[in-house]
Design a protein around this motif. Structure first.
Motif, PDB file in Angstrom:
ATOM      1  N   ILE A   3      33.630  40.753  51.853  1.00 34.60           N
ATOM      2  CA  ILE A   3      34.436  41.967  51.646  1.00 34.60           C
ATOM      3  C   ILE A   3      35.066  41.893  50.270  1.00 34.60           C
ATOM      4  CG2 ILE A   3      36.473  43.255  52.415  1.00 34.60           C
ATOM      5  CD1 ILE A   3      35.865  42.292  55.261  1.00 34.60           C
ATOM      6  N   ILE A   4      34.889  42.954  49.485  1.00 38.31           N
ATOM      7  CA  ILE A   4      35.478  43.040  48.147  1.00 38.31           C
ATOM      8  C   ILE A   4      36.374  44.277  48.126  1.00 38.31           C
ATOM      9  CG2 ILE A   4      35.017  43.234  45.673  1.00 38.31           C
ATOM     10  CD1 ILE A   4      32.178  42.122  46.309  1.00 38.31           C
ATOM     11  N   ILE A   5      37.631  44.090  47.713  1.00 40.10           N
ATOM     12  CA  ILE A   5      38.592  45.203  47.683  1.00 40.10           C
ATOM     13  C   ILE A   5      39.012  45.450  46.249  1.00 40.10           C
ATOM     14  CG2 ILE A   5      40.825  46.040  48.492  1.00 40.10           C
ATOM     15  CD1 ILE A   5      40.504  44.116  50.886  1.00 40.10           C
ATOM     16  N   ASP A   6      38.734  46.660  45.751  1.00 40.40           N
ATOM     17  CA  ASP A   6      39.137  47.081  44.407  1.00 40.40           C
ATOM     18  C   ASP A   6      40.417  47.903  44.555  1.00 40.40           C
ATOM     19  OD1 ASP A   6      39.467  48.262  41.920  1.00 40.40           O
ATOM     20  OD2 ASP A   6      37.319  48.612  41.604  1.00 40.40           O
ATOM     21  N   THR A   7      41.563  47.285  44.240  1.00 37.89           N
ATOM     22  CA  THR A   7      42.842  47.965  44.447  1.00 37.89           C
ATOM     23  C   THR A   7      43.094  49.080  43.429  1.00 37.89           C
ATOM     24  OG1 THR A   7      43.967  46.255  43.142  1.00 37.89           O
ATOM     25  CG2 THR A   7      43.880  45.952  45.526  1.00 37.89           C
ATOM     26  N   ASN A   8      42.438  49.006  42.269  1.00 38.89           N
ATOM     27  CA  ASN A   8      42.618  50.061  41.264  1.00 38.89           C
ATOM     28  C   ASN A   8      41.922  51.353  41.689  1.00 38.89           C
ATOM     29  OD1 ASN A   8      44.213  48.564  39.441  1.00 38.89           O
ATOM     30  ND2 ASN A   8      42.402  47.629  38.522  1.00 38.89           N
ATOM     31  N   ASP A   9      40.675  51.216  42.159  1.00 34.00           N
ATOM     32  CA  ASP A   9      39.916  52.399  42.561  1.00 34.00           C
ATOM     33  C   ASP A   9      40.121  52.762  44.028  1.00 34.00           C
ATOM     34  OD1 ASP A   9      38.921  52.653  40.008  1.00 34.00           O
ATOM     35  OD2 ASP A   9      37.048  51.554  40.446  1.00 34.00           O
ATOM     36  N   ARG A  10      40.826  51.891  44.786  1.00 30.73           N
ATOM     37  CA  ARG A  10      41.143  52.120  46.193  1.00 30.73           C
ATOM     38  C   ARG A  10      39.882  52.174  47.062  1.00 30.73           C
ATOM     39  NH1 ARG A  10      46.060  54.604  44.528  1.00 30.73           N
ATOM     40  NH2 ARG A  10      46.650  53.262  42.808  1.00 30.73           N
ATOM     41  N   PHE A  11      38.984  51.204  46.855  1.00 27.84           N
ATOM     42  CA  PHE A  11      37.765  51.102  47.651  1.00 27.84           C
ATOM     43  C   PHE A  11      37.624  49.694  48.220  1.00 27.84           C
ATOM     44  CE2 PHE A  11      36.168  54.607  44.794  1.00 27.84           C
ATOM     45  CZ  PHE A  11      36.128  55.586  45.781  1.00 27.84           C
ATOM     46  N   LEU A  12      37.083  49.614  49.430  1.00 26.73           N
ATOM     47  CA  LEU A  12      36.701  48.344  50.047  1.00 26.73           C
ATOM     48  C   LEU A  12      35.184  48.355  50.213  1.00 26.73           C
ATOM     49  CD1 LEU A  12      38.325  46.519  53.051  1.00 26.73           C
ATOM     50  CD2 LEU A  12      35.870  47.028  53.093  1.00 26.73           C
TER      51      LEU A  12
END
Length: 256
Positions: free
Chosen positions: A124-133
């Motif tokens: 699981i990869i979470i991109d907090t800037n783009d708000r996607f998991l």
């Protein structure tokens, strides 16, 4: 007897003279009163005469009198447009606070996208800037979900592993969070809340390492795509339920 006879005759003469004489101003009527009928069936048939003249022996139909206020309103409505009648000034109108927008941007709905990174399937990869998991599927693909992330001052990054999974989890906010919310927002959080539709953790929770952070559902799906949490990663209930079935305990979670 002879003396009384002239007196009686003179009295009769006076009575005949009075009957034949024209009416005087002191009499109640100077002519035959007309009969006045009312169109209102609840009123008596014979009305008391007013001051209007009527033909001798005629019948006058008198309309039911309207109150002065009702006549004024009726007359005004004939000339005033509906907009003028119903207009409310801006100063008099109550101010309504606009409700927060509760529309979810379609880009945050789940979809399968291309992935060319080096992480193995199940990561699981979470991109907090783009708000996607992203959940890595393999074969150059990943399943992408919209998420809500930590607000300013509560964002974090790092690598953890899923240590526990729970369906409709209970919520026990930490003491520091209870204190902060009370001081900053004036809200009193419960020490414990049983799992259910009203629970902020939603339908599922994936616990990350030994931290207090989780990937969980929410009872406020319109907050997906925003930085609103205290550091946890929130998802729509239907999305976290799907992820719950895919992800395994021990899977790597990368937060960037």
């Amino acid at each position: 007897m002879k003396k009384l006879l002239p007196v009686l005759l003179s009295g009769a003469a006076l009575s005949l003279a009075a009957l034949s004489a024209p009416a005087t101003a002191g009499d109640r009527y100077g002519q035959r009163p007309p009969v006045v009928l009312s169109p209102d069936l609840s009123a008596p048939w014979v009305m008391q005469l007013g001051g209007q003249a009527a033909p001798r022996g005629g019948i006058v139909y008198r309309a039911k009198p309207q109150p002065q206020r009702a006549r004024a309103v009726q007359q005004r409505s004939l000339f005033a447009s509906p907009r003028q009648v119903t207009r409310v000034s801006a100063a008099a109108a109550p101010r309504v606070k606009p409700a927060p927008a509760r529309q979810l941007d379609p880009k945050f709905l789940p979809q399968t996208v291309a992935y060319n990174g080096g992480e193995k399937p199940g990561t699981i990869i979470i991109d907090t800037n783009d708000r996607f998991l992203y959940f890595v599927l393999g074969d150059g693909q990943a399943r992408r979900y919209g998420v809500g992330v930590g607000k300013e001052g509560h964002a974090w990054s790092g690598t953890e592993r899923i240590t526990r999974k729970a369906e409709w989890p209970d919520w026990r906010p930490p003491a520091e969070m209870i204190k902060r919310v009370r001081e900053q927002e004036g809200r009193i959080l419960p020490v414990h809340m049983k799992g259910g539709p009203e629970n902020p953790l939603g339908a599922r929770a994936l616990y990350l390492g030994s931290t207090l952070y989780r990937i969980h559902g929410t009872n406020q799906p319109w907050t997906i795509g925003r930085a609103v949490s205290s550091g946890c990663i929130r998802m729509r209930n239907e999305d976290v339920t799907e992820l719950y079935e895919r992800a395994q305990i021990g899977a790597k979670v990368i937060v960037i």
